[in-house]
Design an enzyme around this catalytic site. Structure first.
Site, PDB file in Angstrom:
ATOM      1  N   HIS A 144     -40.529 -27.900  27.085  1.00 34.60           N
ATOM      2  CA  HIS A 144     -39.542 -28.923  26.757  1.00 34.60           C
ATOM      3  C   HIS A 144     -38.249 -28.725  27.554  1.00 34.60           C
ATOM      4  O   HIS A 144     -37.596 -27.706  27.443  1.00 34.60           O
ATOM      5  CB  HIS A 144     -39.202 -28.982  25.263  1.00 34.60           C
ATOM      6  N   GLU A 182     -46.135 -22.625  20.740  1.00 35.39           N
ATOM      7  CA  GLU A 182     -45.398 -23.088  21.922  1.00 35.39           C
ATOM      8  C   GLU A 182     -43.943 -23.145  21.510  1.00 35.39           C
ATOM      9  O   GLU A 182     -43.584 -23.855  20.560  1.00 35.39           O
ATOM     10  CB  GLU A 182     -45.886 -24.469  22.377  1.00 35.39           C
ATOM     11  N   ARG A 223     -48.691 -40.381  20.698  1.00 36.97           N
ATOM     12  CA  ARG A 223     -47.725 -40.572  19.609  1.00 36.97           C
ATOM     13  C   ARG A 223     -48.234 -41.623  18.645  1.00 36.97           C
ATOM     14  O   ARG A 223     -48.977 -42.523  19.018  1.00 36.97           O
ATOM     15  CB  ARG A 223     -46.362 -41.005  20.178  1.00 36.97           C
TER      16      ARG A 223
HETATM   17  N1  PXP Z   1     -44.252 -29.445  25.051  1.00 39.80           N
HETATM   18  C1  PXP Z   1     -44.174 -30.277  23.996  1.00 39.80           C
HETATM   19  C2  PXP Z   1     -44.770 -29.825  22.703  1.00 39.80           C
HETATM   20  C3  PXP Z   1     -43.585 -31.555  24.101  1.00 39.80           C
HETATM   21  O1  PXP Z   1     -43.520 -32.370  23.019  1.00 39.80           O
HETATM   22  C4  PXP Z   1     -43.084 -31.965  25.354  1.00 39.80           C
HETATM   23  C5  PXP Z   1     -42.495 -33.334  25.489  1.00 39.80           C
HETATM   24  O2  PXP Z   1     -43.488 -34.284  25.313  1.00 39.80           O
HETATM   25  C6  PXP Z   1     -43.209 -31.086  26.435  1.00 39.80           C
HETATM   26  C7  PXP Z   1     -43.765 -29.822  26.253  1.00 39.80           C
HETATM   27  C8  PXP Z   1     -42.750 -31.461  27.815  1.00 39.80           C
HETATM   28  O3  PXP Z   1     -41.379 -31.643  27.823  1.00 39.80           O
HETATM   29  P1  PXP Z   1     -40.671 -32.216  29.143  1.00 39.80           P
HETATM   30  O4  PXP Z   1     -41.217 -33.585  29.381  1.00 39.80           O
HETATM   31  O5  PXP Z   1     -39.230 -32.195  28.812  1.00 39.80           O
HETATM   32  O6  PXP Z   1     -41.044 -31.273  30.265  1.00 39.80           O
END
Ligand code: PXP
Length: 246
Positions: free
Chosen positions: A196, A157, A51
């Site tokens: 996510h 994604e 980040r």
């Molecule tokens: N994919 C993306 C693009 C993300 O930004 C995140 C969170 O950083 C994730 C997947 C994973 O999400 P989680 O931690 O809720 O499994």
């Protein structure tokens, strides 16, 4: 015609191992060791989000993990000059472009690929020359999928946050939305990933969507790891997404 069924892969997001380390700004727990343990336990890829505010993953993590692992490294990043430069220098196997807001707890909502389609299109050749596969983190919306295709992305994604937070009929509706979006994206030749808010329960219905190739999952795996250890947490999730040994 029956949909082609892609073998399912698990990308383990280890950002929250870094969150724990950064709580004391020390070197424990080792993020690189977590990447290696996840790989040994069956992760098909390792995902980290560098980040802009460096709240968890640091620049040295990117370098160390890139050198240490053998499965593809997926770097989530904002589409800004500093991060583009970092990615082109580090050459991870894949990048996933995400929207980033400083005050958010985690990535809220997908990238507006429509709004930046031309800018994305211009940047694609440099990623291609560096051998980096580009994915766009978007909501499962028709217009966004078409923009991802026009911009020249290799993959999308789908942001599964709305699905993950919904319950009952509302969740089934969101699953259908993702399934239809996956069908469209695959028909356009885009690789389909999702992530996510996915956990050991809500993954089950999404794992049955034939066109989804890869799930990127972090928080639920790292949370379970506190009690079971990381290797077991990764193996349990892998079993659910591949359907093997259920
Ligand atoms: N994919 C993306 C693009 C993300 O930004 C995140 C969170 O950083 C994730 C997947 C994973 O999400 P989680 O931690 O809720 O499994």
């Amino acid at each position: 015609m029956a949909a082609r069924i892609f073998p399912k892969k698990l990308g383990v997001n280890i950002d929250h191992v870094a969150t724990l380390r950064q709580a004391r700004r020390g070197c424990e727990p080792s993020v690189c060791r977590a990447a290696l343990e996840a790989e040994s336990a069956g992760a098909d890829g390792i995902t980290i989000h560098l980040r802009e505010d460096r709240r968890h993953i640091q620049d040295f993590d990117l370098k160390e993990i890139r050198r240490a692992i053998h499965v593809p490294l997926n770097l989530e990043m904002a589409f800004v000059p500093e991060m583009i430069e970092t990615a082109l220098a580090a050459k991870p196997g894949k990048i996933c472009l995400v929207p980033e807001r400083r005050r958010e707890l985690t990535t809220e909502g997908g990238l507006d690929a429509r709004a930046i389609e031309q800018k994305l299109k211009k940047a694609m050749p440099s990623f291609r020359r560096a051998g980096i596969e580009v994915s766009l983190f978007i909501d499962p919306d028709t217009a966004q999928i078409h923009s991802a295709k026009c911009a020249g992305a290799d993959a999308v994604e789908f942001h599964t946050g709305t699905y993950a937070h919904a319950r009952g009929g509302a969740q089934r509706k969101q699953r259908l939305r993702i399934a239809r979006a996956a069908q469209l994206a695959a028909s356009l030749g885009l690789k389909v990933n999702a992530g996510h808010g996915l956990d050991y329960e809500n993954i089950k219905a999404l794992a049955r969507i034939p066109q989804i190739e890869e799930f990127n999952i972090g928080h639920s795996i790292v949370s379970r790891a506190v009690f079971t250890g990381l290797a077991r947490a990764v193996r349990d999730m892998k079993r659910l997404i591949t359907g093997r040994g259920r």
